[in-house]
Write an enzyme that holds these catalytic residues in place. Structure first.
Site, PDB file in Angstrom:
ATOM      1  N   ALA A  65       0.868  -1.172   0.000  1.00 42.70           N
ATOM      2  CA  ALA A  65       0.000   0.000   0.000  1.00 42.70           C
ATOM      3  C   ALA A  65       0.907   1.224   0.000  1.00 42.70           C
ATOM      4  CB  ALA A  65      -0.883  -0.017   1.232  1.00 42.70           C
ATOM      5  N   GLY A 108       0.637  -4.878   0.873  1.00 42.53           N
ATOM      6  CA  GLY A 108      -0.562  -4.912   0.036  1.00 42.53           C
ATOM      7  C   GLY A 108      -0.335  -5.614  -1.299  1.00 42.53           C
ATOM      8  N   GLU A 111      -0.789  -9.142  -0.547  1.00 45.58           N
ATOM      9  CA  GLU A 111      -2.216  -9.331  -0.246  1.00 45.58           C
ATOM     10  C   GLU A 111      -3.068  -9.296  -1.514  1.00 45.58           C
ATOM     11  OE1 GLU A 111      -1.674  -6.181   2.666  1.00 45.58           O
ATOM     12  OE2 GLU A 111      -2.657  -7.428   4.166  1.00 45.58           O
ATOM     13  N   GLU A 131       4.660  -4.883   7.122  1.00 41.83           N
ATOM     14  CA  GLU A 131       3.942  -3.822   7.842  1.00 41.83           C
ATOM     15  C   GLU A 131       4.483  -3.585   9.240  1.00 41.83           C
ATOM     16  OE1 GLU A 131       2.508  -6.253   6.087  1.00 41.83           O
ATOM     17  OE2 GLU A 131       0.976  -5.389   4.770  1.00 41.83           O
TER      18      GLU A 131
HETATM   19  N1  CAA Z   1       4.582   3.174  -0.810  1.00 39.03           N
HETATM   20  C1  CAA Z   1       4.966   4.336  -1.387  1.00 39.03           C
HETATM   21  N2  CAA Z   1       6.068   4.457  -2.143  1.00 39.03           N
HETATM   22  C2  CAA Z   1       6.838   3.354  -2.322  1.00 39.03           C
HETATM   23  C3  CAA Z   1       6.502   2.114  -1.744  1.00 39.03           C
HETATM   24  C4  CAA Z   1       5.320   2.049  -0.956  1.00 39.03           C
HETATM   25  N3  CAA Z   1       4.884   0.905  -0.408  1.00 39.03           N
HETATM   26  N4  CAA Z   1       7.447   1.221  -2.073  1.00 39.03           N
HETATM   27  C5  CAA Z   1       8.347   1.887  -2.828  1.00 39.03           C
HETATM   28  N5  CAA Z   1       7.964   3.161  -2.991  1.00 39.03           N
HETATM   29  C6  CAA Z   1       8.669   4.240  -3.724  1.00 39.03           C
HETATM   30  C7  CAA Z   1       9.903   4.691  -2.975  1.00 39.03           C
HETATM   31  O1  CAA Z   1       9.561   5.609  -1.968  1.00 39.03           O
HETATM   32  C8  CAA Z   1      10.717   5.293  -4.101  1.00 39.03           C
HETATM   33  O2  CAA Z   1      10.204   6.555  -4.412  1.00 39.03           O
HETATM   34  P1  CAA Z   1      11.192   7.878  -4.332  1.00 39.03           P
HETATM   35  O3  CAA Z   1      12.243   7.592  -5.343  1.00 39.03           O
HETATM   36  O4  CAA Z   1      10.258   8.982  -4.693  1.00 39.03           O
HETATM   37  O5  CAA Z   1      11.712   7.899  -2.950  1.00 39.03           O
HETATM   38  C9  CAA Z   1      10.389   4.388  -5.273  1.00 39.03           C
HETATM   39  O6  CAA Z   1       9.168   3.710  -4.953  1.00 39.03           O
HETATM   40  C10 CAA Z   1      11.437   3.325  -5.495  1.00 39.03           C
HETATM   41  O7  CAA Z   1      11.634   2.639  -4.289  1.00 39.03           O
HETATM   42  P2  CAA Z   1      13.080   2.428  -3.623  1.00 39.03           P
HETATM   43  O8  CAA Z   1      14.009   3.519  -4.011  1.00 39.03           O
HETATM   44  O9  CAA Z   1      12.872   2.179  -2.172  1.00 39.03           O
HETATM   45  O10 CAA Z   1      13.532   1.088  -4.370  1.00 39.03           O
HETATM   46  P3  CAA Z   1      14.543  -0.016  -3.856  1.00 39.03           P
HETATM   47  O11 CAA Z   1      14.781  -0.925  -5.007  1.00 39.03           O
HETATM   48  O12 CAA Z   1      15.725   0.613  -3.183  1.00 39.03           O
HETATM   49  O13 CAA Z   1      13.758  -0.806  -2.692  1.00 39.03           O
HETATM   50  C11 CAA Z   1      11.833  -1.942  -1.756  1.00 39.03           C
HETATM   51  C12 CAA Z   1      12.629  -1.596  -3.030  1.00 39.03           C
HETATM   52  C13 CAA Z   1      12.677  -2.871  -0.874  1.00 39.03           C
HETATM   53  C14 CAA Z   1      10.585  -2.675  -2.208  1.00 39.03           C
HETATM   54  C15 CAA Z   1      11.484  -0.665  -0.983  1.00 39.03           C
HETATM   55  O14 CAA Z   1      10.921   0.283  -1.890  1.00 39.03           O
HETATM   56  C16 CAA Z   1      10.520  -0.855   0.134  1.00 39.03           C
HETATM   57  O15 CAA Z   1      10.881  -1.365   1.188  1.00 39.03           O
HETATM   58  N6  CAA Z   1       9.237  -0.450  -0.064  1.00 39.03           N
HETATM   59  C17 CAA Z   1       8.216  -0.492   0.969  1.00 39.03           C
HETATM   60  C18 CAA Z   1       7.756  -1.900   1.237  1.00 39.03           C
HETATM   61  C19 CAA Z   1       6.700  -1.893   2.329  1.00 39.03           C
HETATM   62  O16 CAA Z   1       6.960  -1.577   3.470  1.00 39.03           O
HETATM   63  N7  CAA Z   1       5.473  -2.307   1.965  1.00 39.03           N
HETATM   64  C20 CAA Z   1       4.366  -2.382   2.896  1.00 39.03           C
HETATM   65  C21 CAA Z   1       3.554  -1.135   2.839  1.00 39.03           C
HETATM   66  S1  CAA Z   1       2.293  -1.060   4.088  1.00 39.03           S
HETATM   67  C22 CAA Z   1       1.058  -2.033   3.509  1.00 39.03           C
HETATM   68  O17 CAA Z   1       1.118  -2.591   2.434  1.00 39.03           O
HETATM   69  C23 CAA Z   1      -0.142  -2.154   4.429  1.00 39.03           C
HETATM   70  C24 CAA Z   1      -1.125  -3.195   4.068  1.00 39.03           C
HETATM   71  O18 CAA Z   1      -1.365  -4.160   4.750  1.00 39.03           O
HETATM   72  C25 CAA Z   1      -1.915  -3.074   2.859  1.00 39.03           C
END
Ligand code: CAA
Length: 257
Positions: A65, A108, A111, A131
Site C-alpha cells: 500500500a 498490500g 495481499e 507492515e
Molecule cells: N509506498 C509508497 N512508495 C513506495 C513504496 C510504498 N509501499 N514502495 C516503494 N515506494 C517508492 C519509494 O519511496 C521510491 O520513491 P522515491 O524515489 O520517490 O523515494 C520508489 O518507490 C522506489 O523505491 P526504492 O528507491 O525504495 O527502491 P529499492 O529498489 O531501493 O527498494 C523496496 C525496493 C525494498 C521494495 C522498498 O521500496 C521498500 O521497502 N518499499 C516499501 C515496502 C513496504 O513496506 N510495503 C508495505 C507497505 S504497508 C502495507 O502494504 C499495508 C497493508 O497491509 C496493505
C-alpha cells in the site's frame, strides 16, 4: 481513463490488468484501489471474458500500500474511511483471477496477489508482509489469507519479523501455484488464463465459488455446497456439450452458458 493501471486483452477471452505506477514500484494508493476494483468488476460483467490476469512489472508486482499516502492519516481518518475496505470488491469478482508476480510483492502487493485465484510467480518474485517494520499490521487481508495459505507457523514468522521470502521458499510454503523463469512469466500467465477461459465459464465460476467456500464453512456444509453446485451444472448447456464431446471423442465447444 485509468492512471494507475493498463487494461488489455492479451488473448481470446482473457483480460489483463497491469499495475502501472513504476515511479512508486506499483504502490497501491487509493486511486489504484479504485481503478483496479472498478476495472475488475467491469471485466467480471463481460461475458467475453473468461479469466482476468493481474500483473505488475519485472521489478515489482506491487511494493505495498502507498506508505506516503497513509503516513499523515490519523486513526479517525482511516477508521471513518474504512481504509482498504474497497478491496473487498475484488473478492466479489466471480471470474477467475490469475496473478502474474515478478519482483516485489510486499504488504498490500502480497495481499493483492493472494486475492487472486491462481498465483504464478517468476523466480525473481519476493513476498513479504513488512507492515510490522512500519509500526502497523497487514490491513488488506494478510493476517487471514496468508495464514490460510501457508499455515500459522510460517505466517507468524513472516508477519512478526517482516522478512521477505524468495519465490522458491514461497512455492515450498504453498503460497504460489506455479514457479516459472522470469522471462516466461507473461506467456505462462496468459496461457494459464487462456486455458481457464476456454472452459465453461459457469463451471469455472462455480468451481471458484466452491473452493472459496472451503475457507468459510465446516467440512459437511462445504461438501453439501459443492454437491449442490455440481447438481446445478446439469442445468447448463456446457455440461451437456462437455459430456457429449467426451463420449464422441471430440473437443468440447462450450457456449459459456
Ligand atoms: N509506498 C509508497 N512508495 C513506495 C513504496 C510504498 N509501499 N514502495 C516503494 N515506494 C517508492 C519509494 O519511496 C521510491 O520513491 P522515491 O524515489 O520517490 O523515494 C520508489 O518507490 C522506489 O523505491 P526504492 O528507491 O525504495 O527502491 P529499492 O529498489 O531501493 O527498494 C523496496 C525496493 C525494498 C521494495 C522498498 O521500496 C521498500 O521497502 N518499499 C516499501 C515496502 C513496504 O513496506 N510495503 C508495505 C507497505 S504497508 C502495507 O502494504 C499495508 C497493508 O497491509 C496493505
Amino acid at each position: 481513463m485509468s492512471v494507475t493501471i493498463l487494461v488489455d486483452r492479451p488473448a481470446e477471452r482473457v483480460a489483463r490488468i497491469t499495475l502501472n505506477r513504476p515511479e512508486a514500484l506499483n504502490a497501491l494508493n487509493l486511486q489504484a484501489m479504485r481503478e483496479i476494483t472498478t476495472a475488475a468488476a467491469g471485466l467480471d460483467r463481460d461475458p467475453d471474458v473468461g479469466a482476468i490476469v493481474v500483473t505488475g512489472s519485472a521489478k515489482a508486482f506491487a511494493a505495498g500500500a502507498d506508505v506516503k499516502e497513509m503516513a499523515p492519516r490519523s486513526f479517525g481518518d482511516v477508521f471513518a474511511a474504512d481504509w482498504f475496505a474497497g478491496w473487498d470488491a475484488l473478492s466479489r469478482v466471480r471470474t477467475p483471477l490469475v496473478a502474474g508476480v515478478a519482483g516485489y510483492a510486499l504488504g498490500g502487493g502480497c495481499e493483492l496477489a493472494m486475492m487472486c485465484d491462481v498465483l504464478i510467480a517468476a523466480d525473481t518474485a519476493k513476498f513479504g508482509q513488512p507492515e510490522i517494520t512500519l509500526g502497523v499490521i497487514p490491513g488488506m487481508g494478510g493476517s487471514q489469507r496468508l495464514t490460510r495459505a501457508i499455515g500459522k507457523a510460517k505466517a507468524m514468522d513472516l508477519i512478526l519479523t517482516g522478512r521477505t521470502i524468495d519465490a522458491a521458499e514461497a512455492e515450498r510454503a504453498g503460497l504460489v501455484s506455479r514457479l516459472v523463469a522470469a522471462d516466461a512469466l507473461l506467456a505462462e500467465t496468459t496461457a494459464t488464463a487462456s486455458k481457464i477461459a476456454s472452459m465453461s465459464k459457469p463451471a469455472a465460476m462455480l468451481a471458484k465459488e466452491a473452493v472459496n467456500r472451503a475457507f468459510e464453512s465446516s467440512l459437511s456444509e462445504g461438501l453439501l455446497f459443492e454437491r449442490r453446485l455440481f447438481h446445478a451444472t446439469f442445468a447448463t448447456h456446457d455440461q451437456k456439450e462437455g459430456m457429449a464431446a467426451f463420449t464422441e471423442k471430440r473437443p468440447a465447444e462450450f457456449r459459456h452458458a
